[in-house]
Scaffold this motif. Structure first.
Motif, PDB file in Angstrom:
ATOM      1  N   GLU A 132       0.832  -1.204   0.000  1.00  0.00           N
ATOM      2  CA  GLU A 132       0.000   0.000   0.000  1.00  0.00           C
ATOM      3  C   GLU A 132       0.865   1.252   0.000  1.00  0.00           C
ATOM      4  O   GLU A 132       0.593   2.217  -0.719  1.00  0.00           O
ATOM      5  CB  GLU A 132      -0.920   0.011   1.228  1.00  0.00           C
ATOM      6  CG  GLU A 132      -1.806   1.250   1.301  1.00  0.00           C
ATOM      7  CD  GLU A 132      -2.613   1.341   2.581  1.00  0.00           C
ATOM      8  OE1 GLU A 132      -3.136   2.439   2.866  1.00  0.00           O
ATOM      9  OE2 GLU A 132      -2.714   0.325   3.299  1.00  0.00           O
ATOM     10  N   ARG A 136       1.651   4.452  -3.137  1.00  0.00           N
ATOM     11  CA  ARG A 136       1.496   5.899  -2.989  1.00  0.00           C
ATOM     12  C   ARG A 136       2.712   6.673  -3.496  1.00  0.00           C
ATOM     13  O   ARG A 136       2.769   7.896  -3.389  1.00  0.00           O
ATOM     14  CB  ARG A 136       1.234   6.244  -1.518  1.00  0.00           C
ATOM     15  CG  ARG A 136       0.016   5.528  -0.952  1.00  0.00           C
ATOM     16  CD  ARG A 136      -0.385   6.053   0.395  1.00  0.00           C
ATOM     17  NE  ARG A 136      -1.428   5.227   0.994  1.00  0.00           N
ATOM     18  CZ  ARG A 136      -2.179   5.610   2.035  1.00  0.00           C
ATOM     19  NH1 ARG A 136      -2.003   6.806   2.559  1.00  0.00           N
ATOM     20  NH2 ARG A 136      -3.091   4.802   2.529  1.00  0.00           N
ATOM     21  N   GLY A 166       1.117  11.671   0.029  1.00  0.00           N
ATOM     22  CA  GLY A 166       0.643  10.299   0.140  1.00  0.00           C
ATOM     23  C   GLY A 166       1.396   9.529   1.205  1.00  0.00           C
ATOM     24  O   GLY A 166       0.813   8.726   1.944  1.00  0.00           O
ATOM     25  N   TYR A 167       2.686   9.770   1.293  1.00  0.00           N
ATOM     26  CA  TYR A 167       3.514   9.092   2.291  1.00  0.00           C
ATOM     27  C   TYR A 167       3.060   9.442   3.706  1.00  0.00           C
ATOM     28  O   TYR A 167       2.873   8.553   4.557  1.00  0.00           O
ATOM     29  CB  TYR A 167       4.982   9.499   2.086  1.00  0.00           C
ATOM     30  CG  TYR A 167       5.954   8.810   3.006  1.00  0.00           C
ATOM     31  CD1 TYR A 167       6.515   7.587   2.668  1.00  0.00           C
ATOM     32  CD2 TYR A 167       6.333   9.395   4.209  1.00  0.00           C
ATOM     33  CE1 TYR A 167       7.431   6.960   3.506  1.00  0.00           C
ATOM     34  CE2 TYR A 167       7.238   8.780   5.058  1.00  0.00           C
ATOM     35  CZ  TYR A 167       7.781   7.555   4.698  1.00  0.00           C
ATOM     36  OH  TYR A 167       8.671   6.938   5.544  1.00  0.00           O
ATOM     37  N   ASP A 194       0.183  10.621   4.635  1.00  0.00           N
ATOM     38  CA  ASP A 194      -1.151  10.057   4.879  1.00  0.00           C
ATOM     39  C   ASP A 194      -1.017   8.645   5.440  1.00  0.00           C
ATOM     40  O   ASP A 194      -1.706   8.265   6.384  1.00  0.00           O
ATOM     41  CB  ASP A 194      -1.974  10.032   3.585  1.00  0.00           C
ATOM     42  CG  ASP A 194      -2.486  11.401   3.188  1.00  0.00           C
ATOM     43  OD1 ASP A 194      -2.469  12.311   4.043  1.00  0.00           O
ATOM     44  OD2 ASP A 194      -2.898  11.560   2.020  1.00  0.00           O
TER      45      ASP A 194
END
Length: 251
Positions: free
Chosen positions: A93, A97, A116-117, A119
């Motif tokens: 996952e 990202r 994204g990281y 998050d």
């Protein structure tokens, strides 16, 4: 033969045969792969909220509405095997990202990847901290290899983002070092209760990459060429070159 008891209204009713025992509502039959994915998803949620050593198979079974023997049926290696499967899922996952958006300047694209990281870091705080700090009782060579795989993907995609096919040793060292800075900054951010707004942390890390690239460029022509191209593409909207000159010149 014993006579049936009678009442004023007639023979007493025959006692009803005991019916089947009710099934536990928490158990549901699921296809094999779907059940395995469910157990991994539940384990991920638990590992995200607590350090791995504080999560037991009973916790996973209860949260999944399953029995402990059922969990062992899918993960014969017990908690360690389940943890490694959950970790692999989380790693997949996280690496998903790392996708660079098609539009924006290089710095904006790098910032989007960091969004994204972070998050992911925020969603899996306890598990992320236990994973990167090491020393967990569930840490093994296999779990360390999973973490190293994530770092290799991050290195590969960052180099690709820089437009380089064959990075030299100094450029590779630069990117690896910057990835370590991102990990360390993430842990500090969590330790300090996320006091620094994540947008400010993200922008600092983008500038950190530029500063580290500038230092490396003094010793490596390949990095100097890459940095010049990135700054040119960033353009006047960020003017990182001008900001660097101002800082280095004491203005």
């Amino acid at each position: 033969m014993e006579a049936r008891p009678t009442t004023a209204a007639g023979p007493a009713p025959t006692p009803a045969e005991p019916g089947p025992r009710p099934r536990r509502t928490g158990y549901r039959r699921l296809p094999v792969e779907q059940r395995r994915e469910q157990l991994i998803a539940v384990a991920l949620e638990l590992f995200a909220s607590r350090p791995p050593e504080e999560v037991g198979l009973d916790d996973v079974a209860e949260a999944a509405g399953a029995s402990r023997p059922l969990v062992y049926r899918y993960f014969a290696g017990g908690k360690q095997q389940l943890y490694e499967a959950a970790l692999r899922t989380a790693a997949d996952e996280l690496t998903s990202r790392f996708t660079v958006p098609p539009s924006g300047t290089p710095s904006e694209q790098l910032a989007a990847v960091l969004d994204g990281y972070f998050d992911f870091v925020a969603e899996h705080e306890a598990g992320y901290s236990a994973l990167l700090r090491g020393g967990s009782v569930v840490e093994t060579a296999r779990t360390s290899a999973i973490v190293d795989d994530v770092r290799r993907v991050a290195l590969k995609r960052t180099v690709r983002h820089l437009g380089v096919r064959e990075p030299g040793p100094r450029l590779t060292l630069l990117v690896r070092s910057w990835i370590a800075v991102v990990e360390g900054a993430s842990l500090s951010w969590l330790d300090e209760g996320r006091a620094l707004p994540v947008v400010e942390l993200r922008d600092w890390l983008v500038d950190q990459f530029t500063a580290m690239a500038a230092a490396t460029a003094l010793h490596d022509p390949q990095t100097a060429e890459v940095l010049a191209g990135l700054l040119a593409l960033d353009g006047p909207r960020t003017d990182r070159a001008g900001r660097l000159r101002a800082v280095l010149g004491g203005q």
